[in-house]
Enzyme design. Structure first.
Site, PDB file in Angstrom:
ATOM      1  N   CYS A   2     -23.003 110.589  57.260  1.00 18.53           N
ATOM      2  CA  CYS A   2     -21.904 109.808  57.810  1.00 18.53           C
ATOM      3  C   CYS A   2     -22.054 108.319  57.463  1.00 18.53           C
ATOM      4  CB  CYS A   2     -21.785 109.927  59.326  1.00 18.53           C
ATOM      5  SG  CYS A   2     -21.410 111.569  59.900  1.00 18.53           S
ATOM      6  N   ARG A  27     -24.707 108.653  50.626  1.00 23.87           N
ATOM      7  CA  ARG A  27     -25.376 109.114  51.844  1.00 23.87           C
ATOM      8  C   ARG A  27     -25.117 110.595  52.110  1.00 23.87           C
ATOM      9  NH1 ARG A  27     -26.426 104.573  55.359  1.00 23.87           N
ATOM     10  NH2 ARG A  27     -26.240 105.872  57.195  1.00 23.87           N
ATOM     11  N   TRP A  73     -20.325 113.811  57.601  1.00 25.61           N
ATOM     12  CA  TRP A  73     -21.206 114.927  57.246  1.00 25.61           C
ATOM     13  C   TRP A  73     -21.207 115.817  58.491  1.00 25.61           C
ATOM     14  CZ3 TRP A  73     -25.829 117.204  58.832  1.00 25.61           C
ATOM     15  CH2 TRP A  73     -26.472 118.000  57.878  1.00 25.61           C
ATOM     16  N   ASN A  99     -20.850 107.723  63.896  1.00 25.62           N
ATOM     17  CA  ASN A  99     -21.939 108.369  63.162  1.00 25.62           C
ATOM     18  C   ASN A  99     -23.008 108.695  64.197  1.00 25.62           C
ATOM     19  OD1 ASN A  99     -24.200 108.941  61.613  1.00 25.62           O
ATOM     20  ND2 ASN A  99     -24.402 106.885  60.750  1.00 25.62           N
ATOM     21  N   GLY A 100     -23.504 109.940  64.205  1.00 26.94           N
ATOM     22  CA  GLY A 100     -24.538 110.323  65.165  1.00 26.94           C
ATOM     23  C   GLY A 100     -24.161 111.611  65.871  1.00 26.94           C
ATOM     24  N   GLU A 477     -43.164 119.173  45.683  1.00 24.48           N
ATOM     25  CA  GLU A 477     -42.075 118.239  45.385  1.00 24.48           C
ATOM     26  C   GLU A 477     -41.203 118.778  44.242  1.00 24.48           C
ATOM     27  OE1 GLU A 477     -40.593 115.980  46.695  1.00 24.48           O
ATOM     28  OE2 GLU A 477     -39.598 114.848  45.115  1.00 24.48           O
ATOM     29  N   LYS A 481     -37.196 119.395  44.479  1.00 22.34           N
ATOM     30  CA  LYS A 481     -36.226 118.777  43.552  1.00 22.34           C
ATOM     31  C   LYS A 481     -35.315 119.836  42.957  1.00 22.34           C
ATOM     32  CE  LYS A 481     -36.206 115.584  44.385  1.00 22.34           C
ATOM     33  NZ  LYS A 481     -36.959 114.832  45.301  1.00 22.34           N
ATOM     34  N   GLU A 484     -32.904 121.545  45.643  1.00 23.28           N
ATOM     35  CA  GLU A 484     -31.863 120.750  46.303  1.00 23.28           C
ATOM     36  C   GLU A 484     -30.700 120.400  45.384  1.00 23.28           C
ATOM     37  OE1 GLU A 484     -33.025 116.859  47.775  1.00 23.28           O
ATOM     38  OE2 GLU A 484     -34.497 116.669  46.196  1.00 23.28           O
ATOM     39  N   HIS A 500     -52.377 136.226  47.903  1.00 23.44           N
ATOM     40  CA  HIS A 500     -52.343 136.562  49.332  1.00 23.44           C
ATOM     41  C   HIS A 500     -50.924 136.863  49.810  1.00 23.44           C
ATOM     42  CE1 HIS A 500     -56.557 135.570  49.505  1.00 23.44           C
ATOM     43  NE2 HIS A 500     -56.284 134.480  48.829  1.00 23.44           N
ATOM     44  N   LYS A 595     -28.140 111.587  52.078  1.00 18.79           N
ATOM     45  CA  LYS A 595     -29.219 110.726  51.605  1.00 18.79           C
ATOM     46  C   LYS A 595     -30.007 110.156  52.775  1.00 18.79           C
ATOM     47  CE  LYS A 595     -31.444 108.323  48.498  1.00 18.79           C
ATOM     48  NZ  LYS A 595     -32.441 109.100  47.751  1.00 18.79           N
TER      49      LYS A 595
HETATM   50  C1  F6R Z   1     -35.241 114.871  48.808  1.00 23.79           C
HETATM   51  C2  F6R Z   1     -35.000 113.785  49.730  1.00 23.79           C
HETATM   52  C3  F6R Z   1     -35.282 114.018  51.164  1.00 23.79           C
HETATM   53  C4  F6R Z   1     -35.841 112.738  51.815  1.00 23.79           C
HETATM   54  C5  F6R Z   1     -35.969 112.936  53.334  1.00 23.79           C
HETATM   55  C6  F6R Z   1     -36.580 111.729  53.995  1.00 23.79           C
HETATM   56  O1  F6R Z   1     -34.986 114.497  47.490  1.00 23.79           O
HETATM   57  O2  F6R Z   1     -34.561 112.727  49.360  1.00 23.79           O
HETATM   58  O3  F6R Z   1     -36.142 115.086  51.361  1.00 23.79           O
HETATM   59  O4  F6R Z   1     -37.078 112.459  51.245  1.00 23.79           O
HETATM   60  O5  F6R Z   1     -34.693 113.160  53.864  1.00 23.79           O
HETATM   61  O6  F6R Z   1     -35.835 110.590  53.770  1.00 23.79           O
HETATM   62  P1  F6R Z   1     -36.461 109.153  53.913  1.00 23.79           P
HETATM   63  O7  F6R Z   1     -37.503 108.999  52.871  1.00 23.79           O
HETATM   64  O8  F6R Z   1     -35.316 108.214  53.725  1.00 23.79           O
HETATM   65  O9  F6R Z   1     -37.046 109.083  55.296  1.00 23.79           O
END
Ligand code: F6R
Length: 600
Positions: A2, A27, A73, A99-100, A477, A481, A484, A500, A595
């Site tokens: 949002c 975002r 969102w 937002n919230g 990681e 990537k 997502e 296992h 984001k």
């Molecule tokens: C994945 C990604 C998320 C953020 C997570 C934490 O690519 O970007 O997993 O890492 O939402 O966000 P921050 O770092 O802003 O606390």
């Protein structure tokens, strides 16, 4: 997650709002809307989908001097035009964006609004209807707004228009981010400064449970009790040009390519004129005093924390625990006597991490935030901040922030070792300079990696990443990537864990990507690859110069073993990027993701 933009000033309201919402697209959102106010009243336009569609739908002839805009969102209610913001009270007097999450919206509805008919499924509509209801009692908008804010439980950033008042935007926040932007003859409201950098670089913080009355010529901050609060503006140190895509097709690719520059920025900013590490004395004291470090983070930042644990334990000899923020609040482990909490967050706004920060501050523990956004909530509310110097990260999938977090953690680890008098044969600034050069080599090898993405991911529905020791952290990681942005189901596993259970999932053609950059486990991880190949897997080994074998698919340049995640992650980021691209996915704005995750 949002986004809010508000404006009060001259006739260009519609453009300011639409431009601002475009800047907040990163975002994550699924619907959007704007409301503008002029002599004829409120003009409201909402769409399900992108801002481009909103822009097309908005009446181009509208002239208005104030308005509010929103990207939603979905939390309560599906993404739809009806559930999109702004929402209006039944009388039409009040229009609001939020937002919230309002935790007590059902109780409020039952207690105050039984006679009101609602049009949406949102918790937000309860807020605007409640303001209207309380206006009927107080006959005063500020009083109605204030009483409503007192009644709300949960997180909110709110912008409100009263159709009878062309001079004020009513604003408040609790736990969700919101800033006031200051201009000459106009003022703004935004979820983050990126939305309004074109208009101003002067901002005013809003603290939780404050009310702000935003007029075109002045801004008044009040407590919920009504006392006026004096607050100085600050200058946002973001270069508006950093938020542009330039010639890149996607922000993600631009941000992957920026990683060598980010490493050099970090070196520059954490170095004094004698080429020694430069950190605040109070951070040094906090690290020295800690008997255990608790790293708190989410998602990619959590993965950076796992690498940080290894760096701090090996270099500074302090035990480290790494916790997923959303778990820590509700399942708090036994703490040591002198804990130091280290919050890692690109945005500095992640609600799960903030909930932990609030809790540990109540317990009286010290906190350090490592973030890309120094003025963010996690930065303001912690005792200390280390800046990532990565520049704005716009693509939803985090890339340069991950490597920046690891680089800063390496600097913190070595600095702490120095303070504790531990002799190290490791100069982080020199090693990071080598990493920057290696990163440059890797970002120049896109064609090779793109071909691997075609060979392994074009049609698959799942993929496994494996590694041992430091490579295991990167495999987590790498899987995040890929999943997502390409929606391929991907998991990261410790190579030794396969037998296992997980090996049951290996079928003919299953892609298995193995990382082999650690000398002490080079033999074992290669054995694990043989085991999956024997069961039909389509395996790829990504190794490091010096440890490579003839049939490895890709070899990254040699860097210090403690810093290999900084280079081995780059082919992983590029693999995910090209997999998503070739599968026709929206690389920068993957479905369902935000984001900045500002709700718990
Ligand atoms: C994945 C990604 C998320 C953020 C997570 C934490 O690519 O970007 O997993 O890492 O939402 O966000 P921050 O770092 O802003 O606390």
């Amino acid at each position: 997650m949002c986004g809010i933009v508000g404006y009060i000033g001259q006739n260009d309201t519609k453009e300011v709002l639409l431009n601002g919402l475009e800047k907040l697209e990163y975002r994550g959102y699924d619907s959007a809307g704007i409301a503008t106010l002029n002599e004829e009243g409120i003009s409201l336009t909402k769409v399900k989908g992108r801002i481009a569609a909103l822009r097309e739908r908005v009446d181009s002839s509208i002239q208005a001097t104030m308005g509010i805009g929103h990207t939603r969102w979905a939390t309560h209610g599906v993404p739809s035009i009806t559930n999109a913001h702004p929402h209006q009270s039944a009388s039409g007097r009040f229009t609001l964006v939020h937002n919230g999450v309002i935790e007590n919206y059902k109780d409020l509805k039952k207690e105050y609004l039984q006679d009101v008919s609602f049009v949406s499924d949102t918790d937000t509509e309860v807020v605007v209807q409640l303001i209207d209801k309380l206006y009927q009692k107080h006959q005063d908008t500020v009083e109605a707004f204030r009483e409503t804010m007192r009644l709300l439980k949960g997180s909110y950033a709110i912008g409100l228009i009263d159709v009878e008042d062309h001079e004020t935007l009513y604003v408040s926040k609790n736990k969700s981010p919101l800033l006031v932007g200051l201009g000459d003859g106009f003022n703004l409201v935004a979820s983050d400064a990126m939305a309004t950098l074109k208009e101003t670089d002067q901002y005013l913080e809003i603290f939780d449970k404050e009310i702000v009355l935003v007029n075109r010529n002045f801004v008044e901050v009040q407590t919920l009790e009504g006392s006026v609060v004096e607050r100085k503006a600050y200058t946002a140190e973001i270069d508006a040009s950093d938020t542009e895509k330039g010639t890149y097709a996607h922000y993600m690719l631009k941000e992957i390519d920026e990683q060598p520059i980010v490493m050099r920025n970090i070196i520059k900013n954490y170095q004094n004129e004698n080429n020694e590490l430069k950190l605040d004395a109070d951070i040094r004291s906090a690290m020295k005093a800690a008997d255990r470090i608790y790293i708190i983070a989410a998602g990619t930042s959590y993965h950076a924390g796992l690498v940080g644990k290894e760096l701090i334990e090996k270099l500074a000899n302090i035990p480290v625990e790494v916790h997923v923020a959303s778990e820590f609040s509700y399942n708090t482990p036994l703490l040591s006597e002198k804990p130091l909490f280290v919050f890692i967050s690109q945005s500095g706004e992640t609600a799960d991490s903030r909930a932990v920060l609030v809790k540990i501050k109540e317990m009286g523990h010290p906190a350090l935030t490592i973030t890309n956004v120094p003025g963010s909530t996690l930065s303001r509310e912690a005792d200390h901040t280390l800046h990532l110097y990565a520049g704005p990260e716009i693509a939803v999938a985090s890339t340069k922030a991950y490597t920046a977090q690891i680089a800063v953690l390496a600097i913190l680890a070595v600095d702490t070792a120095n303070v504790k008098g531990i002799q190290l044969d490791f100069d982080p600034l020199q090693e990071l300079a080598i990493v920057a050069t290696a990163m440059e080599t890797l970002t120049g090898q896109k064609e090779e990696i793109e071909q691997l993405a075609r060979d392994y991911f074009e049609t698959t529905r799942n993929a496994f990443f494996i590694g041992r020791s430091g490579d295991y952290n990167v495999s987590l990681e790498a899987a995040l990537k890929l999943k997502e942005i390409s929606y391929i189901q991907a998991e990261g596993f410790a190579g030794g864990e396969l037998k296992h259970g997980t090996i049951a999932l290996i079928e003919e053609g299953t892609p298995v990507i193995a990382l082999a950059t650690q000398e002490n486990v080079n033999y074992s991880i290669r054995s694990n690859v043989q085991e999956v190949v024997a069961r039909g897997a389509n395996a790829m080994i990504i190794s490091m110069k010096g440890l490579e074998e003839d049939d490895d698919s890709f070899v990254v340049p040699h860097v210090n073993e403690l810093l290999t995640p900084l280079v081995s992650v780059i082919p992983m980021q590029l693999l995910a990027y090209y997999a998503a691209l070739h599968r026709g996915c929206d690389v920068d704005k993957p479905r369902n993701l935000a984001k900045s995750v500002t709700v718990e």
